[in-house]
Design an enzyme around this catalytic site. Sequence first.
Site, PDB file in Angstrom:
ATOM      1  N   GLU A   8      41.778  49.339  43.487  1.00  0.00           N
ATOM      2  CA  GLU A   8      40.825  48.770  44.237  1.00  0.00           C
ATOM      3  C   GLU A   8      40.369  49.615  45.612  1.00  0.00           C
ATOM      4  O   GLU A   8      39.165  49.438  45.694  1.00  0.00           O
ATOM      5  CB  GLU A   8      41.722  47.486  44.892  1.00  0.00           C
ATOM      6  CG  GLU A   8      41.586  46.401  43.795  1.00  0.00           C
ATOM      7  CD  GLU A   8      42.467  46.454  42.471  1.00  0.00           C
ATOM      8  OE1 GLU A   8      43.608  47.290  42.943  1.00  0.00           O
ATOM      9  OE2 GLU A   8      42.607  45.731  41.823  1.00  0.00           O
TER      10      GLU A   8
ATOM     11  N   HIS B  35      48.397  35.946  41.886  1.00  0.00           N
ATOM     12  CA  HIS B  35      46.889  35.851  41.411  1.00  0.00           C
ATOM     13  C   HIS B  35      46.429  34.584  41.934  1.00  0.00           C
ATOM     14  O   HIS B  35      45.150  34.102  41.295  1.00  0.00           O
ATOM     15  CB  HIS B  35      46.830  35.516  39.794  1.00  0.00           C
ATOM     16  CG  HIS B  35      47.405  37.025  39.158  1.00  0.00           C
ATOM     17  ND1 HIS B  35      48.612  37.277  38.820  1.00  0.00           N
ATOM     18  CD2 HIS B  35      46.792  38.018  38.405  1.00  0.00           C
ATOM     19  CE1 HIS B  35      48.867  38.582  38.420  1.00  0.00           C
ATOM     20  NE2 HIS B  35      47.641  38.904  37.853  1.00  0.00           N
TER      21      HIS B  35
END
Lengths: 436, 326, 84
Positions: free
Chosen positions: B61, B130
């Site tokens: 990321e 998540h």
Amino acid sequence: MSDPIEFVMPSLGADMDEGTITEWMVGPGDAVERGDIVAIVETDKADIDIEVWHSGRVAEILVPPGRLVPVGTPLAMLDVTDGEAIPPAPVAAAAPAEATAPATTSPPPAPPPPAPPPPAPPPSAPDMVAITSPPTRHGPTSYGAGDSPATGDDGAPASRIAASPLARRLAGERGIDLSTLSGSGPDGAITAQDLAAVSARPRPVQPEPDRPKRDPAERMRRAIADLMARSKREIPHYYLAADIDLEAASIWLEAANAERPVKDRILPAAVLLKAVALAAAEHPNFNGFWLDGRFQPGDGVHLGVAVSLRGGGLVAPALHDADQLSIPDLMVGLRDVVARARSGRLRGSEMSDPTLTVSNLGDRGVEVVNGVIYPPQVSLVGLGRISTRPAVVDGEIVARRLVTATLAADHRATDGQLGARFLNTIAKLVQEPEKL
Amino acid sequence: MTDTITYRDALHDAHREALEADDRVLVMGEDVADYGGTYAVTKGLHEEFGRARVRNTPLSESGFVGAGIGAALGGLRPIVEVMTVNFSLLALDQIVNTAATYLHMSGGQFNVPVVIRMATGAGRQLAAQHSHSLEAWYAHVPGLRVVAPATVTDARWMLASALDDPDPVIMFEHAALYASKGELSDGGGPVDLDRAAIRRPGSDITICAWGGTLSKALEAAEELGSDGIEAEVIDLRTLRPLDDATIVQSVMRTNRAVVVDEGWRSVGLSAEISARITEQCFYHLDAPVGRVCSAEVPIPYPSHLEQAALPQVPAVVAAAKAAMNR
Amino acid sequence: MTNEEAARVIVDAIEAVAADADPREVDPTEDIWYALDLDSMDQLNVMIAIGDRTGIEVPEADYPKLQSLADMTAYLAGVVTPKG
């Protein structure tokens, strides 16, 4: 006869949040007529004659002369005889401005002694709180995340009355003693609904020591400073200017004045004010207020006339319904309001409700006036010196009398295109002074 | 004429339109090409626009968000997809210390026109790593704009408005919304990213929601309506800058407010909104501002615990009734 | 009307309009309106006050001749003398 009603400290413009009664013209038992001047109030800017908006009789004077009180404080109780008397439009128009500053305009209820926070039982807890043994080391409550306010020492009796902020404000405005009510709101709090049924009960204002008097010139300066700083902070001004041909108007005025005795003579300013007022009626977007995030049109064209005071400072009292006045009547009104502004005898209704302001600095020799708008108004027309300047008429350079008119307008309320049309309308109207 | 469409397809159409409209637009992120992105938003776009403009990136990321920011500085208009907000924390340095600061640190010389999209929220049994709602982390940061489309119409049209913004925009898509269907009105167009929307007018209480909580707020409002309580539901749409005016004007009318936030209660958006209401509407409040938030736990995996941890319709109804003392 | 009478009328009229103004402090040849910060409304009121005291109606067309105390004194004395 219905219950006595309150006569409160009026708001005399966006810059006023408190005032001092300097003199009562009436006393208990005196009959009053709607429109009568009943008191003189000293504000930061001037001594203002305050009118009453009901006919009836004075029941009680609540605030003696000399005490500084916030706007909205009950000053006297009236037994009214004219039933549902309603304050005139001007005062109503000014009211919304107050809504934006409730903290400073409503009289605070008499403060009870400080008390610990109410030991409120937690309101119905959402079911998530019921989850036991969350898979973390810290339960929700150890984050201070519960629904109920954290309480210091449990069980301490609350002496403060539980009431919503809205209920407290309304009770203050209506003079209702919260301790006489029982609450139906969350945790037994008094809510606005609980006040609805209760009629106003006057509560004499607690005496408070007089604050040291500031120098009047300093207070005036301070009031102007606050209002003008607010204007430049909040209002995105845009400026337009146009030279207006005053030849026709000047010739017409010279002829008119030649036939008039000195005391009935008309100043060019009166002609220009009439043109501005008519233009404002035609372009209502410039005539009104920016309040609560939107434009609110004025109720009639009430021209604020910026009057400089000898010794410094200025006030801008209103010429009411200026678009409806003939030029001679407007001149009479202008003379009167300027004279009273300079002698400090303006009326409350004149201070509270101008819908746009005109600033004329032509006498001081300037050409262009880029003004600062009086909040919450949305426009200010500036007028410079009427001077003879070269102009091109029918292809020839000729000497004409011209004035530069400017518009300072609030870009939130209008755009330049519309502003240009407003200025053009003024210019066009003065070309036919006999029709004004 | 109206058309029923999924939130996912609305986003897909928005991406295709953006790629068609402007050669500078590209999409980048993990598996956005062949796999079509984690939530299949970009499915098939690489075939139409090529792998240069719909680019798979390594699983890093910090790396690919940083590359997207660099591409934006270099004149492109990248749309960077991050799988979930949880993983975006690896790119927090790039977003907070770089994207959000360059305009200011360069004295206005360099703006960063990047759009960073990410899924947020729980409800799909994806467990704590998540499922969190960390919108508030980004909404805290000056220099960023944070938006959260809650309806298919906003999903369809917000992307273009976000791309038009010369500065970085973070776009939150609640994971539970992708499969939801709604009516897309004909002739939609640019979304005013400065304004919240009143999704249901009402006079008794204001319910503020966004993204994944909007549908719950609307459902609660219907239920309240059958009990004679007319709730006004505001979809915030933009979480930074908050549209105070719409909220304040509503609460001035209703005198009561409840905020529904899937984030945690402590130090979150619900706290911010509640504070703003209290600051600006104090003398208009007839009850304390209510909050319905997620339980202060990492979102659990088991379905019954996950559902119990999230704000639900009955809790919203209860909070509104508590404010009404009903 | 003598010059002295005319001057007294003018000073009285100005003081009636602007109590704090002191025309005696101003150089008689200076622009009196500017010096005392009197605007066109004040000027009109001064003309009215002169009219009240003397019965003289100064035509508007003559205003440009009335810019200093000396001008005004001469003008008023001049207007009255021939008639008297």
